[in-house]
Design a protein around this motif. Sequence first.
Motif, PDB file in Angstrom:
ATOM      1  N   ALA A  93       0.792  -1.153  -0.108  1.00 43.43           N
ATOM      2  CA  ALA A  93       0.064   0.073  -0.163  1.00 43.43           C
ATOM      3  C   ALA A  93       0.762   1.447  -0.143  1.00 43.43           C
ATOM      4  CB  ALA A  93      -0.896   0.018   1.185  1.00 43.43           C
ATOM      5  N   LYS A  94       0.336   2.162  -0.691  1.00 41.72           N
ATOM      6  CA  LYS A  94       1.071   3.503  -0.901  1.00 41.72           C
ATOM      7  C   LYS A  94       0.974   4.465   0.413  1.00 41.72           C
ATOM      8  CE  LYS A  94       1.609   3.542  -5.726  1.00 41.72           C
ATOM      9  NZ  LYS A  94       1.782   2.334  -5.958  1.00 41.72           N
ATOM     10  N   GLY A 113       2.996   1.473   4.731  1.00 40.97           N
ATOM     11  CA  GLY A 113       3.559   0.549   3.767  1.00 40.97           C
ATOM     12  C   GLY A 113       3.276  -0.664   4.070  1.00 40.97           C
ATOM     13  N   THR A 114       1.920  -1.175   4.640  1.00 42.56           N
ATOM     14  CA  THR A 114       1.776  -2.552   5.011  1.00 42.56           C
ATOM     15  C   THR A 114       1.576  -3.336   3.519  1.00 42.56           C
ATOM     16  OG1 THR A 114      -0.476  -1.349   5.213  1.00 42.56           O
ATOM     17  CG2 THR A 114       0.676  -2.329   7.217  1.00 42.56           C
ATOM     18  N   THR A 115       1.724  -4.597   3.562  1.00 45.54           N
ATOM     19  CA  THR A 115       1.553  -5.431   2.322  1.00 45.54           C
ATOM     20  C   THR A 115       0.238  -6.094   2.465  1.00 45.54           C
ATOM     21  OG1 THR A 115       3.960  -5.492   2.313  1.00 45.54           O
ATOM     22  CG2 THR A 115       2.918  -6.718   0.785  1.00 45.54           C
ATOM     23  N   LYS A 172      -5.620   6.416  -8.962  1.00 45.17           N
ATOM     24  CA  LYS A 172      -4.950   7.151  -7.685  1.00 45.17           C
ATOM     25  C   LYS A 172      -5.948   7.019  -6.555  1.00 45.17           C
ATOM     26  CE  LYS A 172      -1.411   9.191  -9.835  1.00 45.17           C
ATOM     27  NZ  LYS A 172      -1.997   9.077 -11.105  1.00 45.17           N
ATOM     28  N   SER A 173      -7.328   7.222  -6.914  1.00 43.17           N
ATOM     29  CA  SER A 173      -8.300   7.167  -5.965  1.00 43.17           C
ATOM     30  C   SER A 173      -8.267   5.830  -5.131  1.00 43.17           C
ATOM     31  CB  SER A 173      -9.533   7.807  -6.241  1.00 43.17           C
ATOM     32  OG  SER A 173      -9.951   7.110  -7.657  1.00 43.17           O
ATOM     33  N   LEU A 174      -8.236   4.846  -5.921  1.00 45.86           N
ATOM     34  CA  LEU A 174      -8.174   3.353  -5.267  1.00 45.86           C
ATOM     35  C   LEU A 174      -7.006   3.352  -4.561  1.00 45.86           C
ATOM     36  CD1 LEU A 174      -9.678   0.783  -5.391  1.00 45.86           C
ATOM     37  CD2 LEU A 174      -8.354   0.210  -7.512  1.00 45.86           C
ATOM     38  N   GLU A 175      -6.038   3.552  -5.053  1.00 43.94           N
ATOM     39  CA  GLU A 175      -4.688   3.441  -4.140  1.00 43.94           C
ATOM     40  C   GLU A 175      -4.687   4.068  -2.896  1.00 43.94           C
ATOM     41  OE1 GLU A 175      -1.759   4.638  -6.934  1.00 43.94           O
ATOM     42  OE2 GLU A 175      -1.334   2.548  -7.805  1.00 43.94           O
ATOM     43  N   LYS A 176      -5.377   5.345  -3.007  1.00 39.11           N
ATOM     44  CA  LYS A 176      -5.402   6.112  -1.844  1.00 39.11           C
ATOM     45  C   LYS A 176      -6.323   5.465  -0.659  1.00 39.11           C
ATOM     46  CE  LYS A 176      -6.728  10.350  -2.719  1.00 39.11           C
ATOM     47  NZ  LYS A 176      -7.092  11.522  -2.580  1.00 39.11           N
ATOM     48  N   LEU A 217      -6.986   2.323  -0.581  1.00 38.60           N
ATOM     49  CA  LEU A 217      -6.192   0.888  -0.029  1.00 38.60           C
ATOM     50  C   LEU A 217      -5.138   1.435   1.059  1.00 38.60           C
ATOM     51  CD1 LEU A 217      -5.976  -1.094  -3.330  1.00 38.60           C
ATOM     52  CD2 LEU A 217      -7.420  -1.543  -1.566  1.00 38.60           C
ATOM     53  N   ALA A 218      -4.641   2.438   0.827  1.00 42.94           N
ATOM     54  CA  ALA A 218      -3.668   3.001   1.756  1.00 42.94           C
ATOM     55  C   ALA A 218      -4.379   3.366   3.100  1.00 42.94           C
ATOM     56  CB  ALA A 218      -2.894   4.374   1.233  1.00 42.94           C
ATOM     57  N   LYS A 219      -5.705   3.830   2.997  1.00 44.28           N
ATOM     58  CA  LYS A 219      -6.297   3.951   4.311  1.00 44.28           C
ATOM     59  C   LYS A 219      -6.627   2.810   5.311  1.00 44.28           C
ATOM     60  CE  LYS A 219      -8.773   7.594   2.293  1.00 44.28           C
ATOM     61  NZ  LYS A 219     -10.104   7.922   2.247  1.00 44.28           N
ATOM     62  N   LEU A 220      -6.534   1.496   4.590  1.00 46.65           N
ATOM     63  CA  LEU A 220      -6.924   0.570   5.329  1.00 46.65           C
ATOM     64  C   LEU A 220      -6.272   0.350   6.448  1.00 46.65           C
ATOM     65  CD1 LEU A 220      -7.282  -2.033   2.560  1.00 46.65           C
ATOM     66  CD2 LEU A 220      -9.023  -1.216   3.870  1.00 46.65           C
TER      67      LEU A 220
END
Lengths: 254, 602
Positions: free
Chosen positions: A110-111, A115-117, A245-249, A251-254
Amino acid sequence: MDERSVGGDMGGKEDAKMLENTVKQFIEYVRKQVEEQDPVFLISVVVALAAIIITCVFLKYFLTSKTVRSAVLLVGLCDSGKTLLFSRLVSGKFKRTQTSITDSSAPYKAKSDKGTTWTLIDLPGHDSLRAQYLEKFKSAARAIVFVVDSAIFQKEVRDVAEFLYVLLTDSVICRNTPTLLVACNKQDITMAKSAKLIQQQLEKEFVFLGKKGKDFEFSQLPMRVEFLECSALSNKAEEGEADIKSLEKSLAKL
Amino acid sequence: MLDFFTIFSKGGIVLWCFQGAGVKESFTGPVNALIRSVILQERSGSNSFTHERQSLKYKLDNEFELIFVVGFQNILTLTYVDKFIDDVQLRFRDRYKNELVQKGALMLLNNSFEFEDDFQRILREAEESSRTRSTTYMRAFQESEKSKKTVKSMIETKGGDKGKEQGGKKSKSSKKELEKPSPPGQKTLQNGNQGLTQEEIIQKKREEFIRKHTAGPTEKPSLPHIQRGRRGGGGSGQRNKQTKVFPVFDCLCMPGFSFYANKHLVCLPPPPPPPPKKGGGGGGCGWVKGWVGSKSLSQEDMEPVLEKMKEHLIAKNVAAEIASQLCDSVAKKLEGKVMGTFTTVASTVKQALQDSLVQILQPKRRVDILRDVMEAQSQRRPFVITFCGVNGVGKSTNLAKISYWLIENGFTVLIAACDTFRAGAVEQLRTHQRRLNALHPPEKHGGQPVVQLYEKGYGKDAAGIAMEAIAYARNQAFDVVLVDTAGRMQDNAPLMTALAKLIAVNMPDLVLFVGEALVGNEAVDQLVKFNQALADHSMSEKPRLIDGIVLTKFDTIDDKVGAAISMTYITGQPIVFVGTGQTYNDLRSLNARAVVGALMKA
């Protein structure tokens, strides 16, 4: 053995007494054996037994413990763009895709600062395979990305709603409450509906499916639901960055 | 010549693809159609598929989870395609073995497979080999063996002459080697008797025949290339030294030689392909290999288990051809797959069969009649359901059950009595209508009766009654129209035409085929002929076929539930309702897992 009488009613008691005697004798025998034996041998027997018991306990604990939920599932109807989205998220590359008939999984970093995988798992969307793959992976889901084809959404709205409804009313998912990200894919097509519109349409459909009669809103659900737009295929087809980008953002918030 | 060739993983990522020169359309559509119709519907027994004007052939690589698909125009008959796919598959596996062994989607995404050169080379080889073969042309009469026979030899006389001459003829035929049954006759010219004169040939054959009889009847077959030693030899002495003792047996199925059916000829299948290499170990530790992993499944391993499973399925009332097609498909799916540790062949095969059965029973589209009725309601038109089937399966009874279910869910129903043939059909429906109205009196539903019957007596045209009923329903704002048709045998052409006309003219929203669970192999015939009739007599390009199946009399079978599989496999359509009795409440939906459990139970 004169004490032993031949009468029937006395026979039972005699048998019980005999059993008791044999048990006592056996215990005596064991005790004598144990005392006679080498203490080292005794200790080794005890240690072996303890090791076995501890192994059994550990195995039971590990095998039945809840699987750590570190999977992000990509689900959706057939042809909604899951496999391409999977490829973009994991490697950023464009790959031609066909209808999937098994699942694919890969680690995803995750970005975010932490940086959890997570493990990103792409499930097949075909109707005959959906149920069994969902069954397999739903307990490990930390988040579910529900991919929707925004361009032909209007025609498929009932199918999308039914799948989402089945997903949300599943007992395992209700218990674990993974985050639900509804990714409205194929935004590069001009006819694509916006995420807001899709949300409203789905809420209207859920009124029919829930059969409760009152209005439904996604905010009523116990889990966090987020609608976002993305496009796995950018405007320049194969070259160019995908707009995820929004999807990655999210996912980063998880 | 080829339109496209693609290699993709079972997870959906295309590893490498090739598009033929001048081909503009993307191949994604046809390949997806292939996957959906064949692989997902468990029809992978035969490896070719036709989609519009393209013909597709495919091969599954189960060890690395890859699929190889080649597509070419239907009108071309390319003979090299089967062998070509095999060659490509072997080459691809060899070249990328290291990467493929890693498994995992990350490997597929990160590697780019530059297979172009190898592919072009293999394609060129295949095309050349087919070209050299294809220059064989029909033999002129002089070359055929009939011209070599003397007239006298063809006259049958009693005694030794006949035997010798027949032996001569026979050995001549035995020279035509046979590696594959097709293409017939193409290989004969390679090792034919090109260098020898007619008398020499007859002489040679006589010797061979005599030798064969003295050597004994049990001779091992050999590959035909041994015959090449005979060609071009000089005198008979040299020939005798060169010839080996094992003759070549001919296969009875070769055209033109069927009249050589005497006891000396034994029909043998073409030599089997070499078995796939199993990982190390001699024959002695074979059984250990079966327990400890890395054993890949081969056809021979699966054969006995699949036979047993096939018989088990047939015993459970699955149609015989469906059971065999299913087993072939499962064999194709498992061939070459590497089993895990401590799993036996039987358990792997059983698990795969169970998965495919569940997959077949899962509906391929959403089945939610109530939602569709609501949709039709919003469009201010009635939702029309037509029931068809053979005699005595329970159409009228289940129609009544379905109307009860619809009424319970708050819809108004119009029953159209289009069974104008059977005595008492209209009265039966009237009785049901009265009963249903008694259960849901009109007072509770705004004064309007929930069920009405539209009938025009007996002897009239069913299609006309249906059309009038639908128009009436639209005027009176009924939600659903249930059309009951007469039962008819699938072989009865005029009745099938009448049914097809009813459906084509009225365009119902749902065409339900009602079939009883007791039916066995008949189910296949019924469904195929019904679908055929509906397709043939429809004027439009996209004919209305059977959309769903109602499986009735489910309570009369214990666990012999095979009819469900036969019906869904043949049509690809879901089972919408299951009838389990004669009262209004005996209507269920299909539970795929329970049915498969009952099927697989010993």
